[in-house]
Design a protein around this motif. Structure first.
Motif, PDB file in Angstrom:
ATOM      1  N   PHE A  51     -65.567  11.407 -22.070  1.00  0.00           N
ATOM      2  CA  PHE A  51     -65.311  10.035 -21.653  1.00  0.00           C
ATOM      3  C   PHE A  51     -64.412   9.993 -20.426  1.00  0.00           C
ATOM      4  O   PHE A  51     -64.582   9.158 -19.540  1.00  0.00           O
ATOM      5  CB  PHE A  51     -64.698   9.235 -22.798  1.00  0.00           C
ATOM      6  CG  PHE A  51     -64.838   7.763 -22.591  1.00  0.00           C
ATOM      7  CD1 PHE A  51     -66.051   7.153 -22.803  1.00  0.00           C
ATOM      8  CD2 PHE A  51     -63.779   7.004 -22.147  1.00  0.00           C
ATOM      9  CE1 PHE A  51     -66.201   5.801 -22.574  1.00  0.00           C
ATOM     10  CE2 PHE A  51     -63.924   5.657 -21.931  1.00  0.00           C
ATOM     11  CZ  PHE A  51     -65.136   5.051 -22.141  1.00  0.00           C
TER      12      PHE A  51
ATOM     13  N   ILE B 112     -66.545   4.472  -6.719  1.00  0.00           N
ATOM     14  CA  ILE B 112     -65.959   3.389  -5.929  1.00  0.00           C
ATOM     15  C   ILE B 112     -65.321   3.947  -4.667  1.00  0.00           C
ATOM     16  O   ILE B 112     -65.512   3.414  -3.570  1.00  0.00           O
ATOM     17  CB  ILE B 112     -64.941   2.604  -6.779  1.00  0.00           C
ATOM     18  CG1 ILE B 112     -65.688   1.851  -7.875  1.00  0.00           C
ATOM     19  CG2 ILE B 112     -64.160   1.642  -5.925  1.00  0.00           C
ATOM     20  CD1 ILE B 112     -64.822   1.018  -8.748  1.00  0.00           C
TER      21      ILE B 112
ATOM     22  N   VAL C  89     -63.407  -0.461 -16.614  1.00  0.00           N
ATOM     23  CA  VAL C  89     -64.192   0.177 -15.559  1.00  0.00           C
ATOM     24  C   VAL C  89     -65.242  -0.790 -15.032  1.00  0.00           C
ATOM     25  O   VAL C  89     -65.431  -0.944 -13.820  1.00  0.00           O
ATOM     26  CB  VAL C  89     -64.836   1.461 -16.104  1.00  0.00           C
ATOM     27  CG1 VAL C  89     -65.821   2.017 -15.115  1.00  0.00           C
ATOM     28  CG2 VAL C  89     -63.788   2.493 -16.425  1.00  0.00           C
TER      29      VAL C  89
ATOM     30  N   ILE D 117     -74.061  -1.418 -23.913  1.00  0.00           N
ATOM     31  CA  ILE D 117     -73.454  -0.174 -24.390  1.00  0.00           C
ATOM     32  C   ILE D 117     -72.238  -0.478 -25.268  1.00  0.00           C
ATOM     33  O   ILE D 117     -72.011   0.177 -26.285  1.00  0.00           O
ATOM     34  CB  ILE D 117     -73.076   0.728 -23.204  1.00  0.00           C
ATOM     35  CG1 ILE D 117     -74.306   1.021 -22.367  1.00  0.00           C
ATOM     36  CG2 ILE D 117     -72.473   2.020 -23.690  1.00  0.00           C
ATOM     37  CD1 ILE D 117     -73.997   1.647 -21.045  1.00  0.00           C
ATOM     38  N   TYR D 118     -71.469  -1.516 -24.883  1.00  0.00           N
ATOM     39  CA  TYR D 118     -70.297  -1.840 -25.709  1.00  0.00           C
ATOM     40  C   TYR D 118     -70.732  -2.340 -27.077  1.00  0.00           C
ATOM     41  O   TYR D 118     -70.097  -2.030 -28.086  1.00  0.00           O
ATOM     42  CB  TYR D 118     -69.408  -2.881 -25.018  1.00  0.00           C
ATOM     43  CG  TYR D 118     -69.044  -2.528 -23.613  1.00  0.00           C
ATOM     44  CD1 TYR D 118     -68.881  -1.191 -23.253  1.00  0.00           C
ATOM     45  CD2 TYR D 118     -68.884  -3.482 -22.629  1.00  0.00           C
ATOM     46  CE1 TYR D 118     -68.580  -0.833 -21.965  1.00  0.00           C
ATOM     47  CE2 TYR D 118     -68.577  -3.131 -21.332  1.00  0.00           C
ATOM     48  CZ  TYR D 118     -68.437  -1.808 -21.009  1.00  0.00           C
ATOM     49  OH  TYR D 118     -68.141  -1.457 -19.739  1.00  0.00           O
TER      50      TYR D 118
ATOM     51  N   PHE E 277     -66.025  -4.789  -7.148  1.00  0.00           N
ATOM     52  CA  PHE E 277     -66.415  -4.090  -5.916  1.00  0.00           C
ATOM     53  C   PHE E 277     -67.792  -4.557  -5.451  1.00  0.00           C
ATOM     54  O   PHE E 277     -68.001  -4.847  -4.270  1.00  0.00           O
ATOM     55  CB  PHE E 277     -66.411  -2.584  -6.171  1.00  0.00           C
ATOM     56  CG  PHE E 277     -66.623  -1.768  -4.944  1.00  0.00           C
ATOM     57  CD1 PHE E 277     -65.580  -1.515  -4.084  1.00  0.00           C
ATOM     58  CD2 PHE E 277     -67.870  -1.255  -4.647  1.00  0.00           C
ATOM     59  CE1 PHE E 277     -65.777  -0.765  -2.948  1.00  0.00           C
ATOM     60  CE2 PHE E 277     -68.072  -0.515  -3.517  1.00  0.00           C
ATOM     61  CZ  PHE E 277     -67.019  -0.272  -2.662  1.00  0.00           C
ATOM     62  N   GLY E 278     -68.717  -4.670  -6.410  1.00  0.00           N
ATOM     63  CA  GLY E 278     -70.067  -5.098  -6.062  1.00  0.00           C
ATOM     64  C   GLY E 278     -70.076  -6.516  -5.514  1.00  0.00           C
ATOM     65  O   GLY E 278     -70.763  -6.812  -4.533  1.00  0.00           O
TER      66      GLY E 278
ATOM     67  N   THR F 298     -61.789   0.677 -22.548  1.00  0.00           N
ATOM     68  CA  THR F 298     -61.771   1.402 -21.285  1.00  0.00           C
ATOM     69  C   THR F 298     -63.004   1.070 -20.458  1.00  0.00           C
ATOM     70  O   THR F 298     -62.918   0.841 -19.249  1.00  0.00           O
ATOM     71  CB  THR F 298     -61.732   2.911 -21.554  1.00  0.00           C
ATOM     72  OG1 THR F 298     -60.850   3.148 -22.630  1.00  0.00           O
ATOM     73  CG2 THR F 298     -61.296   3.672 -20.349  1.00  0.00           C
ATOM     74  N   GLY F 299     -64.150   1.006 -21.167  1.00  0.00           N
ATOM     75  CA  GLY F 299     -65.393   0.700 -20.470  1.00  0.00           C
ATOM     76  C   GLY F 299     -65.348  -0.664 -19.820  1.00  0.00           C
ATOM     77  O   GLY F 299     -65.819  -0.843 -18.698  1.00  0.00           O
TER      78      GLY F 299
ATOM     79  N   LEU G 136     -76.267  -5.449 -14.103  1.00  0.00           N
ATOM     80  CA  LEU G 136     -75.310  -4.357 -14.344  1.00  0.00           C
ATOM     81  C   LEU G 136     -74.402  -4.704 -15.515  1.00  0.00           C
ATOM     82  O   LEU G 136     -74.142  -3.872 -16.395  1.00  0.00           O
ATOM     83  CB  LEU G 136     -74.492  -4.125 -13.072  1.00  0.00           C
ATOM     84  CG  LEU G 136     -73.245  -3.273 -13.194  1.00  0.00           C
ATOM     85  CD1 LEU G 136     -73.632  -1.835 -13.455  1.00  0.00           C
ATOM     86  CD2 LEU G 136     -72.394  -3.367 -11.962  1.00  0.00           C
TER      87      LEU G 136
ATOM     88  N   MET H 274     -76.194  -4.507 -18.820  1.00  0.00           N
ATOM     89  CA  MET H 274     -76.370  -3.103 -19.201  1.00  0.00           C
ATOM     90  C   MET H 274     -75.089  -2.548 -19.832  1.00  0.00           C
ATOM     91  O   MET H 274     -75.113  -1.936 -20.895  1.00  0.00           O
ATOM     92  CB  MET H 274     -76.750  -2.312 -17.950  1.00  0.00           C
ATOM     93  CG  MET H 274     -77.196  -0.920 -18.175  1.00  0.00           C
ATOM     94  SD  MET H 274     -77.807  -0.213 -16.643  1.00  0.00           S
ATOM     95  CE  MET H 274     -76.291   0.346 -15.915  1.00  0.00           C
ATOM     96  N   ASP H 275     -73.960  -2.806 -19.152  1.00  0.00           N
ATOM     97  CA  ASP H 275     -72.691  -2.292 -19.676  1.00  0.00           C
ATOM     98  C   ASP H 275     -72.364  -2.927 -21.025  1.00  0.00           C
ATOM     99  O   ASP H 275     -71.931  -2.251 -21.960  1.00  0.00           O
ATOM    100  CB  ASP H 275     -71.559  -2.570 -18.681  1.00  0.00           C
ATOM    101  CG  ASP H 275     -71.587  -1.582 -17.536  1.00  0.00           C
ATOM    102  OD1 ASP H 275     -72.299  -0.575 -17.668  1.00  0.00           O
ATOM    103  OD2 ASP H 275     -70.910  -1.815 -16.523  1.00  0.00           O
TER     104      ASP H 275
ATOM    105  N   LEU I 209     -62.902   3.117 -26.584  1.00  0.00           N
ATOM    106  CA  LEU I 209     -63.880   3.394 -25.533  1.00  0.00           C
ATOM    107  C   LEU I 209     -64.394   2.087 -24.941  1.00  0.00           C
ATOM    108  O   LEU I 209     -64.563   1.971 -23.726  1.00  0.00           O
ATOM    109  CB  LEU I 209     -65.054   4.200 -26.085  1.00  0.00           C
ATOM    110  CG  LEU I 209     -64.744   5.587 -26.636  1.00  0.00           C
ATOM    111  CD1 LEU I 209     -66.030   6.307 -26.975  1.00  0.00           C
ATOM    112  CD2 LEU I 209     -63.941   6.404 -25.657  1.00  0.00           C
TER     113      LEU I 209
ATOM    114  N   SER J 118     -63.921  -3.424 -12.690  1.00  0.00           N
ATOM    115  CA  SER J 118     -63.636  -2.998 -11.320  1.00  0.00           C
ATOM    116  C   SER J 118     -64.919  -2.746 -10.533  1.00  0.00           C
ATOM    117  O   SER J 118     -64.991  -3.106  -9.358  1.00  0.00           O
ATOM    118  CB  SER J 118     -62.724  -1.782 -11.295  1.00  0.00           C
ATOM    119  OG  SER J 118     -62.986  -0.958 -12.364  1.00  0.00           O
ATOM    120  N   THR J 119     -65.947  -2.168 -11.189  1.00  0.00           N
ATOM    121  CA  THR J 119     -67.183  -1.964 -10.416  1.00  0.00           C
ATOM    122  C   THR J 119     -67.806  -3.307 -10.060  1.00  0.00           C
ATOM    123  O   THR J 119     -68.311  -3.476  -8.949  1.00  0.00           O
ATOM    124  CB  THR J 119     -68.221  -1.130 -11.178  1.00  0.00           C
ATOM    125  OG1 THR J 119     -68.204  -1.510 -12.528  1.00  0.00           O
ATOM    126  CG2 THR J 119     -67.963   0.331 -11.060  1.00  0.00           C
TER     127      THR J 119
ATOM    128  N   PHE K 249     -74.291   1.939  -3.965  1.00  0.00           N
ATOM    129  CA  PHE K 249     -73.564   1.381  -5.100  1.00  0.00           C
ATOM    130  C   PHE K 249     -74.512   1.081  -6.260  1.00  0.00           C
ATOM    131  O   PHE K 249     -74.224   1.412  -7.412  1.00  0.00           O
ATOM    132  CB  PHE K 249     -72.840   0.109  -4.638  1.00  0.00           C
ATOM    133  CG  PHE K 249     -72.124  -0.614  -5.718  1.00  0.00           C
ATOM    134  CD1 PHE K 249     -70.927  -0.130  -6.206  1.00  0.00           C
ATOM    135  CD2 PHE K 249     -72.639  -1.773  -6.256  1.00  0.00           C
ATOM    136  CE1 PHE K 249     -70.256  -0.792  -7.199  1.00  0.00           C
ATOM    137  CE2 PHE K 249     -71.968  -2.438  -7.255  1.00  0.00           C
ATOM    138  CZ  PHE K 249     -70.783  -1.945  -7.728  1.00  0.00           C
TER     139      PHE K 249
END
Lengths: 539, 129
Positions: free
Chosen positions: A142, A153, B89, B45-46, B96-97, B85-86, B38, B41-42, B82, B92-93, A175
């Motif tokens: 992980f 990033i 992450v 998973i969670y 950024f996108g 944390t996911g 996106l 999708m994430d 997890l 932040s992605t 990206f």
């Protein structure tokens, strides 16, 4: 904790934390040049620390690998780093390549990036190094995922920071592809956690072996490793997933291209090798037939990447497509599934890491000399004005083709040895054919580029004189006849594109790159011994 | 078959959502819709992680009563960790996108990726001439 570890063993965690701290401090500095000095200092210190660690581990001999518990929490709960001679060696090399790449492209960075944003570039460099080191050292799946995202990033940001429409479009494509890769990796990680109940790679290995021998979950195990291979393949631009690479690497500033090609792609591949060895053993990998898929992807990448490069007229995009081909070699080495194949893959990784940044930086310098024209034809004669960059480009090209004495030759020999050893006639045949074809293709696009940059540009001057500059018409004719055409050209273009002199940092970086290229090409016995020991300790 | 579906409907939903998000990220031409893909999708998973980490009748490992603690009363906290944390992450992605999408919109006045590619190609050719 029965015994206290030597102080040197703290260095992997120190170097990761130090680079992360560097990233956190940089935003308060707001000055590009100071940030660059801090970044360079950090890279140097981290490089030295890893070199010391490497020396210690090699001196220990035998079982020179150890696990480092972050915060002294034992196995099922804590986060672990695992270091061996191979990891320390790779980390040292990565620090060296990163320092040289930044030094070599320093003037381009200050030119391409707006002054207000320059400090952010070095912030991203710190984060990038932190994530690469973490991907090398981590033993936790992980944790690897989190650092993959940091890497993504930071890598996107160093493409985007040269603000032009082209780089922004390249970044969004990079990206999106990266996000697909991360999603696949995270899903695979959570499925694997469900099956095994572990996140540490070494513990997963025990469980995976037990589950595999039991015969349950054969399909999930295949799907999980398939998704992970796909994720790594997308992020390191193996053939069917390479569409983002030429734009991202071809349009960014030369330091970014150098680091993206030389290091960022390698971080994910190292992770894949760890997955193969430490999580799924090589035996299970080959019994699940994953190796066959990897080898086919690799070989397709080697050939198709080279053909695409052959069609390309933009010099940086040509070098970028060549990266697709070289990553294909590394994938092929992993797919051979033998220790020597893996060793060859690591060797090729090093050779590529020391060659491709040199090619990008030299190409950047040549392009600057030719007045920011990227077409290979427009670079005619540029090497005569800028011999150091010309020599570096030539050395890099010969190394990528695989001429003996240069870095790129040695791994090709090891790849063929590995193919002979794996005892499978179809693998042997396709690997040897692919090596031969791809070497010829490499030569077909690198050699003309070398000839172009070294040939004098007589006709160019005549053409130029006729076509646009009326005032220089006679001047152009006159000089075309004499032997000193390049110098004449320089005078002629002086006021259009002010030529900057070669900086001392560029000279130093090129010289060290050329020297390490020869070192990798000539001193292959000790290096391959180190890699062999490292691969045997990887599992 | 029916039993299997009834026992695993969270996981099945998670996989279907993952597929929806994945395809949105791949084939949508609008950048914002891509980023929504996106996130779907994430989140799938969670959902998968949270569903696998939960056991009926047990509670989160935050003890109210410290006298009689037993591992049997709590769920495994790692999947929840997890997921947290996911989420960080993924935030932040996504940020950024979105910043990238904004930058592209300011430059080309459109969010359609096909149009952006055409416009940037035109821009490059104009620069060449």
């Amino acid at each position: 904790m029965s015994h206290v570890l030597p102080f040197v063993f703290n260095f992997p965690s120190f170097s990761i934390l130090m680079t992360l701290m560097g990233g956190m401090v940089t935003p308060f500095i707001r000055n590009g040049r100071v940030a660059q000095k801090i970044n360079f200092g950090i890279i140097t210190v981290v490089g030295v620390m890893n070199a010391i660690l490497f020396g210690t581990l090699i001196a220990q001999g035998g079982d020179g690998t150890y696990t480092y518990m972050m915060g002294h929490f034992p196995a099922p709960w804590g986060n672990e780093l695992r270091a061996g001679p191979l990891e320390a060696f790779l980390a040292t090399c990565f620090c060296l390549v990163m320092a040289l790449s930044i030094l070599g492209g320093l003037k381009d960075i200050y030119e391409d990036v707006r002054p207000k944003k320059q400090y952010l570039y070095f912030l991203m460099m710190n984060l990038l190094l932190a994530s690469l080191l973490a991907l090398i050292y981590t033993n936790d799946l992980f944790n690897a995922y989190v650092f993959i995202e940091i890497n993504t990033i930071a890598a996107c940001a160093i493409v985007m920071i040269k603000s032009s429409g082209e780089t922004t479009v390249a970044t969004i494509r990079y990206f999106i592809m990266s996000c697909i890769g991360s999603g696949l990796f995270l899903f695979a990680t959570s499925m694997l956690y469900n099956i095994t109940g572990e996140l540490l790679m070494s513990s997963i290995q025990e469980k995976v072996i037990a589950i595999y021998q039991n015969g349950d979950y054969a399909i999930p195990l295949t799907i999980i490793i398939g998704m992970m291979v796909c994720a790594v393949a997308i992020k390191s631009a193996v053939w069917p997933f390479h569409s983002w690479l030429p734009n991202a690497h071809g349009s960014s500033t030369s330091s970014s291209s150098a680091i993206l090609s030389g290091l960022v792609l390698k971080g994910y591949l190292i992770l894949l090798m760890k997955l193969c060895y430490r999580m799924y053993t090589p035996q299970i990998m080959s019994e699940l037939r994953i190796n066959d898929v990897i080898i086919v992807f690799g070989i397709a990448g080697m050939i198709i990447g080279s053909i695409k490069a052959l069609k390309e007229h933009h010099i940086k995009r040509m070098i970028a497509y060549s990266s697709v081909a070289q990553i294909g070699y590394i994938f092929m080495g992993i797919g051979l599934g033998t220790d020597i194949g893996m060793m060859a893959a690591f060797y090729h990784m090093l050779a590529h890491a020391f060659t491709k940044p040199m090619l990008f930086l030299a190409a950047g310098s040549l392009v600057h000399r030719a007045g920011h024209k990227y077409e290979i034809k427009a670079l005619k004669g540029s090497a005569r004005e800028n011999p150091l960059a010309g020599i570096a480009f030539t050395v890099g090209s010969l190394s990528m083709i695989g001429i003996p004495c240069f870095a790129g030759f040695v791994p090709k020999v090891f790849f063929s040895t590995a193919a002979f050893q794996c005892g499978d006639w179809w693998r042997l045949t396709i690997v040897l054919i692919a090596l031969a074809v791809s070497t010829v293709l490499n030569a077909l696009y690198y050699l003309p580029a070398c000839v172009h940059i070294w040939s004098p540009k007589k006709e160019e001057v005549v053409h130029h004189g006729h076509a646009d500059a009326h005032g220089h018409d006679a001047h152009g004719h006159e000089e075309a006849i004499t032997e000193h055409a390049p110098e004449a050209m320089e005078v002629h273009e002086e006021h259009e594109h002010p030529k900057r002199p070669l900086g001392i940092s560029f000279i130093a970086s090129m010289v060290i790159f050329i020297a390490s290229n020869f070192a990798l090409g000539l001193a292959f016995t000790p290096i391959s011994e180190i890699l062999k020991i490292g691969v045997s300790l990887l599992g | 078959m029916w039993d299997f579906i009834m026992n695993h409907y969270y996981e099945i939903a998670a996989v279907i959502l993952f597929g929806i998000g994945f395809m949105n990220l791949l084939v949508q031409r609008n950048l914002i819709k891509k980023l929504i893909g996106l996130n779907i999708m994430d989140t799938a998973i969670y959902l998968f992680l949270a569903a696998r980490g939960f056991v009926f009748g047990r509670i989160a490992p935050v003890p109210q009563d410290l006298t009689n603690l037993s591992a049997e009363t709590f769920i495994n906290p790692i999947p929840s960790g997890l997921v947290l944390t996911g989420i960080v992450v993924s935030v932040s992605t996504t940020a950024f996108g979105l910043a990238l999408a904004l930058k592209l919109y300011r430059r080309y006045r459109t969010l359609n990726l096909d149009e952006i590619l055409v416009l940037s190609k035109k821009e490059r050719e104009d620069k060449k001439q």
